[in-house]
Design a protein around this motif. Structure first.
Motif, PDB file in Angstrom:
ATOM      1  N   ALA A 401      56.831  18.689  83.754  1.00  0.00           N
ATOM      2  CA  ALA A 401      57.946  17.752  83.569  1.00  0.00           C
ATOM      3  C   ALA A 401      58.781  18.158  82.351  1.00  0.00           C
ATOM      4  O   ALA A 401      60.008  18.131  82.376  1.00  0.00           O
ATOM      5  CB  ALA A 401      57.417  16.334  83.392  1.00  0.00           C
ATOM      6  N   HIS A 402      58.090  18.562  81.284  1.00  0.00           N
ATOM      7  CA  HIS A 402      58.761  19.000  80.049  1.00  0.00           C
ATOM      8  C   HIS A 402      59.730  20.155  80.339  1.00  0.00           C
ATOM      9  O   HIS A 402      60.898  20.119  79.972  1.00  0.00           O
ATOM     10  CB  HIS A 402      57.685  19.434  79.045  1.00  0.00           C
ATOM     11  CG  HIS A 402      58.208  19.946  77.745  1.00  0.00           C
ATOM     12  ND1 HIS A 402      58.184  19.191  76.590  1.00  0.00           N
ATOM     13  CD2 HIS A 402      58.782  21.126  77.404  1.00  0.00           C
ATOM     14  CE1 HIS A 402      58.717  19.894  75.597  1.00  0.00           C
ATOM     15  NE2 HIS A 402      59.087  21.079  76.063  1.00  0.00           N
ATOM     16  N   GLU A 403      59.238  21.151  81.039  1.00  0.00           N
ATOM     17  CA  GLU A 403      60.073  22.326  81.319  1.00  0.00           C
ATOM     18  C   GLU A 403      61.217  21.971  82.280  1.00  0.00           C
ATOM     19  O   GLU A 403      62.317  22.492  82.155  1.00  0.00           O
ATOM     20  CB  GLU A 403      59.219  23.474  81.881  1.00  0.00           C
ATOM     21  CG  GLU A 403      58.066  23.933  80.971  1.00  0.00           C
ATOM     22  CD  GLU A 403      58.493  24.315  79.548  1.00  0.00           C
ATOM     23  OE1 GLU A 403      59.686  24.579  79.317  1.00  0.00           O
ATOM     24  OE2 GLU A 403      57.617  24.310  78.652  1.00  0.00           O
ATOM     25  N   GLY A 405      62.684  19.208  82.241  1.00  0.00           N
ATOM     26  CA  GLY A 405      63.650  18.547  81.349  1.00  0.00           C
ATOM     27  C   GLY A 405      64.581  19.567  80.709  1.00  0.00           C
ATOM     28  O   GLY A 405      65.797  19.381  80.647  1.00  0.00           O
ATOM     29  N   HIS A 406      64.015  20.692  80.245  1.00  0.00           N
ATOM     30  CA  HIS A 406      64.849  21.776  79.681  1.00  0.00           C
ATOM     31  C   HIS A 406      65.853  22.267  80.726  1.00  0.00           C
ATOM     32  O   HIS A 406      67.024  22.472  80.429  1.00  0.00           O
ATOM     33  CB  HIS A 406      63.975  22.958  79.268  1.00  0.00           C
ATOM     34  CG  HIS A 406      63.313  22.791  77.929  1.00  0.00           C
ATOM     35  ND1 HIS A 406      64.030  22.578  76.778  1.00  0.00           N
ATOM     36  CD2 HIS A 406      62.005  22.835  77.554  1.00  0.00           C
ATOM     37  CE1 HIS A 406      63.195  22.483  75.761  1.00  0.00           C
ATOM     38  NE2 HIS A 406      61.951  22.627  76.199  1.00  0.00           N
ATOM     39  N   ALA A 407      65.355  22.461  81.949  1.00  0.00           N
ATOM     40  CA  ALA A 407      66.234  22.966  83.015  1.00  0.00           C
ATOM     41  C   ALA A 407      67.345  21.957  83.311  1.00  0.00           C
ATOM     42  O   ALA A 407      68.490  22.341  83.573  1.00  0.00           O
ATOM     43  CB  ALA A 407      65.409  23.243  84.274  1.00  0.00           C
ATOM     44  N   ALA A 428      67.347  20.743  71.157  1.00  0.00           N
ATOM     45  CA  ALA A 428      66.848  21.518  72.301  1.00  0.00           C
ATOM     46  C   ALA A 428      65.680  20.808  72.977  1.00  0.00           C
ATOM     47  O   ALA A 428      65.477  20.926  74.177  1.00  0.00           O
ATOM     48  CB  ALA A 428      66.418  22.909  71.864  1.00  0.00           C
ATOM     49  N   GLU A 429      64.897  20.068  72.189  1.00  0.00           N
ATOM     50  CA  GLU A 429      63.716  19.412  72.767  1.00  0.00           C
ATOM     51  C   GLU A 429      64.001  17.993  73.248  1.00  0.00           C
ATOM     52  O   GLU A 429      63.080  17.281  73.636  1.00  0.00           O
ATOM     53  CB  GLU A 429      62.562  19.428  71.767  1.00  0.00           C
ATOM     54  CG  GLU A 429      61.995  20.816  71.472  1.00  0.00           C
ATOM     55  CD  GLU A 429      61.487  21.548  72.714  1.00  0.00           C
ATOM     56  OE1 GLU A 429      61.068  20.883  73.686  1.00  0.00           O
ATOM     57  OE2 GLU A 429      61.541  22.792  72.724  1.00  0.00           O
ATOM     58  N   THR A 430      65.257  17.585  73.218  1.00  0.00           N
ATOM     59  CA  THR A 430      65.577  16.217  73.616  1.00  0.00           C
ATOM     60  C   THR A 430      65.275  15.959  75.095  1.00  0.00           C
ATOM     61  O   THR A 430      64.491  15.071  75.439  1.00  0.00           O
ATOM     62  CB  THR A 430      67.067  15.922  73.342  1.00  0.00           C
ATOM     63  OG1 THR A 430      67.308  16.152  71.961  1.00  0.00           O
ATOM     64  CG2 THR A 430      67.415  14.493  73.680  1.00  0.00           C
ATOM     65  N   ALA A 431      65.892  16.750  75.962  1.00  0.00           N
ATOM     66  CA  ALA A 431      65.743  16.512  77.398  1.00  0.00           C
ATOM     67  C   ALA A 431      64.309  16.773  77.863  1.00  0.00           C
ATOM     68  O   ALA A 431      63.799  16.094  78.758  1.00  0.00           O
ATOM     69  CB  ALA A 431      66.708  17.398  78.170  1.00  0.00           C
ATOM     70  N   SER A 432      63.669  17.757  77.243  1.00  0.00           N
ATOM     71  CA  SER A 432      62.305  18.098  77.644  1.00  0.00           C
ATOM     72  C   SER A 432      61.321  16.994  77.261  1.00  0.00           C
ATOM     73  O   SER A 432      60.508  16.563  78.085  1.00  0.00           O
ATOM     74  CB  SER A 432      61.888  19.418  77.005  1.00  0.00           C
ATOM     75  OG  SER A 432      62.077  19.350  75.610  1.00  0.00           O
ATOM     76  N   THR A 433      61.414  16.518  76.014  1.00  0.00           N
ATOM     77  CA  THR A 433      60.510  15.451  75.581  1.00  0.00           C
ATOM     78  C   THR A 433      60.753  14.190  76.406  1.00  0.00           C
ATOM     79  O   THR A 433      59.826  13.488  76.782  1.00  0.00           O
ATOM     80  CB  THR A 433      60.730  15.129  74.090  1.00  0.00           C
ATOM     81  OG1 THR A 433      60.741  16.351  73.368  1.00  0.00           O
ATOM     82  CG2 THR A 433      59.644  14.238  73.550  1.00  0.00           C
TER      83      THR A 433
HETATM   84 ZN   LIG Z   1      60.184  22.578  75.000  1.00  0.00          ZN
END
Ligand SMILES: [Zn+2]
Length: 614
Positions: A401-403, A405-407, A428-433
């Motif tokens: 799910a985290h990855e 989010g990055h995509a 950068a970690e906003t959407a992934s988290t």
């Molecule tokens: Zn990440």
């Protein structure tokens, strides 16, 4: 297309089950892997593009009036073309290496792309310096020009950065000397780590382990194994501490000497600038965290009781508190993610379904893959690729799910020009988290047994402990170390005591035995490309949590706002981003406390669930 369909009739109804592939499709970019003739052709073309770009730069004079706007636009387009070709090639080759670490051809290509990248960076520095020489009054007309307005934030940022550098000649020399100085020391670290082997007894048998393998024993179910591997590593650091201390001191010394020549006082200037963040914001974040350590200290205490220890020692931090046995097939994991993404918003669900169907994800458990997970963008194809190894745990599902989010972040940025897509580490970690939170929360809620619930909840709390305590310790250590380094070499014994102090403080005095040689064990202190590889993690986590809190409040309609926030992540400061999209002043404690409160709730639930076990 990518999925096979198994259709079967049951009780008169026809069920269609889609089976998602666990192997990604890279041939869609260049056919034939690292030996691909198409890729070869792409690289040869890229070299020509770079030649052309470099030539165009030698004719690029400092713009004198608004009439020169077109020249800047053409430089921007040249930059975009080379940058996109370069990152597409780099990303694809990175994928080849990740899926097979023994791919020698891919390693060669990586070296080739690396030197093209270095040439491109030098060119970019020239662009930056030429822009910085534009007179302020000329710039104010130029930045309002209809063709340049869109790029005004990034171009102004480039100008401001260049103004704070030394002359072109001096900066060139620093870059050249840095290869064998600064970066050389950084690489020395990898060599030192690679040399170290320790012996640990696991299941009654003494075996040799690399540092990475021995570190993985920190979550071993057997307390003796955890302690022994920690002690073996601590001994190895002690034996080699002079080598590590020398490496760290020279690396830091190089950085400080450059800052000094440029007239920069604060060691945080560069990392804050890179993250488009104000010092007040950083202070408010750590201030709020420091004020709310107590619940996490309670958690540490309870955990030490659960693992049967007299206090929470460093080597028990990752100990499992319960045995989680739930296995989730890849198919089930994918469906779980899609189901819960769908509750947040249709676009995230639809996008992710497409990623599964179009074989964007490499998840198969097989030898020769590199460890860990990542998401990488293919700008020329407007696609992403996700890499991980899926072994069927709920934690794997969260990583997936985290990855994704990055995509999704890259997807949200599709309509945006390349120049305005270069977001910093903190956001950068906003959407992934955010994506990970959706799934981790749902997993806790839907856990089938009490033990399972506890394991998943602890997984979440562990993240908070990492960001609020462990990373805080790294930040405290690093700022204090750099201050002392300004006055001279900091000996290994002093590094140990600085680290111990930082850990005691950051963990709110909740620790028994600490990890004094942590400064030697953690690669992040030796990364030369990104200074202070710590606080942006905590920033991203809490920033994302507050967006998550808003999403829960506003329900399904929040998605549109969320996407427009992501779209703005690379064209404004983090303060303005939060103000514009969340109406929040992040230089104030109150903002950060909202995210922390969510984490405290997890701790409260954990304490309640374990009250009889303690
Ligand atoms: Zn990440």
């Amino acid at each position: 297309m990518v999925f096979s369909e198994n259709s079967g009739g049951r009780g008169g109804k026809t069920l269609t089950i889609k089976t998602y592939s666990e192997v990604w499709d890279l041939d869609v970019f260049f056919k034939g892997g690292s030996a691909s003739p198409e890729l070869r052709e792409h690289l040869d073309e890229l070299k020509l593009e770079l030649d052309t770009f470099e030539n165009s730069l030698s004719a690029f004079e400092v713009p004198q009036s608004e009439a020169d706007a077109e020249k800047i636009v053409s430089i921007i387009e040249g930059t975009k073309q080379v940058a996109e070709s370069l990152s597409q090639a780099g990303a694809v080759v990175g994928c080849y290496l990740a899926q097979d670490t023994t791919d020698k051809q891919a390693k060669l290509l990586q070296g080739e792309i690396g030197s093209l990248g270095a040439r491109f960076s030098s060119s970019m520095l020239i662009v930056q310096q030429q822009l910085s020489k534009i007179e302020d009054n000329v710039w104010s007309t130029l930045s309002n020009n209809s063709h340049l307005k869109e790029f005004a934030y990034v171009l102004s940022e480039w100008r401001d950065e260049a103004k704070e550098l030394l002359s072109e000649k001096e900066e060139d020399m620093i870059t050249a000397l840095g290869v064998d100085g600064y970066h050389g020391w950084g690489q020395m670290y990898d060599l030192l780590i690679g040399e170290i082997k320790v012996r640990v007894t696991v299941d009654g048998e003494e075996k040799e382990f690399s540092v990475g393998q021995a570190s993985n024993l920190s979550s071993h179910a057997d307390a003796k194994v955890r302690k022994e591997s920690y002690e073996a590593l601590e001994q190895a650091w002690t034996d080699k501490e002079e080598f590590f201390a020398k490496t760290l001191n020279h690396m830091a010394g190089f950085r400080l000497a450059v800052y000094n020549k440029r007239g920069w006082d604060s060691v945080l200037k560069e990392p804050l600038q890179m993250n488009r963040m104000k010092q007040e914001t950083l202070d408010a974040m750590w201030g709020a965290i420091s004020a709310h350590k107590a619940p996490f200290v309670d958690y540490l205490k309870r955990k030490s009781e659960l693992v049967g220890a007299d206090a929470m020692h460093w080597y028990d931090l990752d100990a499992p508190v319960t045995e989680s046995t739930q296995k989730v097939s890849y198919q089930e994991g994918a469906e779980f993610i899609l189901q819960h993404f769908g509750k947040f918003g249709p676009e995230l669900e639809e996008f992710s379904r497409q990623a599964f169907e179009d074989e964007w994800i490499e998840a198969e458990d097989r030898p020769n893959k590199r460890p860990g997970g990542f998401c990488t963008g293919m700008p020329l194809s407007q696609q992403s690729r996700i890499f991980m190894t899926y072994s069927g745990t709920m934690s794997n599902v969260a990583t997936l799910a985290h990855e994704l989010g990055h995509a999704f972040h890259s997807y949200a940025l599709r309509p945006v020009h390349w120049m305005n897509r270069q977001y910093a580490m903190g956001v950068a970690e906003t959407a992934s988290t955010f994506a990970e939170m959706i799934v981790a929360d749902a997993a806790v809620k839907e856990a089938k047994t009490a033990d399972e619930k506890l394991a998943l909840l602890e997984d979440k709390i562990q993240r908070s402990v990492a960001f609020f305590m462990n990373i805080h310790a790294r930040f405290l250590f690093e700022t204090r170390f750099y201050e002392e380094r300004k006055k001279g070499i900091v000996p290994a014994t002093r590094l140990n005591s600085l680290m111990e102090e930082a850990q005691r403080e950051a963990f709110g005095d909740g620790l028994g035995d600490v990890h004094p040689h942590f400064w030697a064990s953690k690669l992040h202190f030796y990364i030369t490309e990104v200074p202070f590889y710590n606080f942006p993690y905590t920033f991203g986590y809490l920033f994302s949590l507050s967006i998550y809190a808003k999403a829960i409040e506003e329900g399904n309609s929040f998605e549109e706002k969320y996407i427009s926030l992501l779209r703005d992540t690379a064209i404004m400061s983090v303060e303005n981003l939060a103000m514009k999209h969340l109406g929040e002043d992040i230089t104030q404690h109150a903002f950060w406390e909202k995210g922390i409160a969510l984490c405290v709730k997890d701790v409260e639930e954990f304490l309640e669930l374990t009250s009889s076990k303690g």
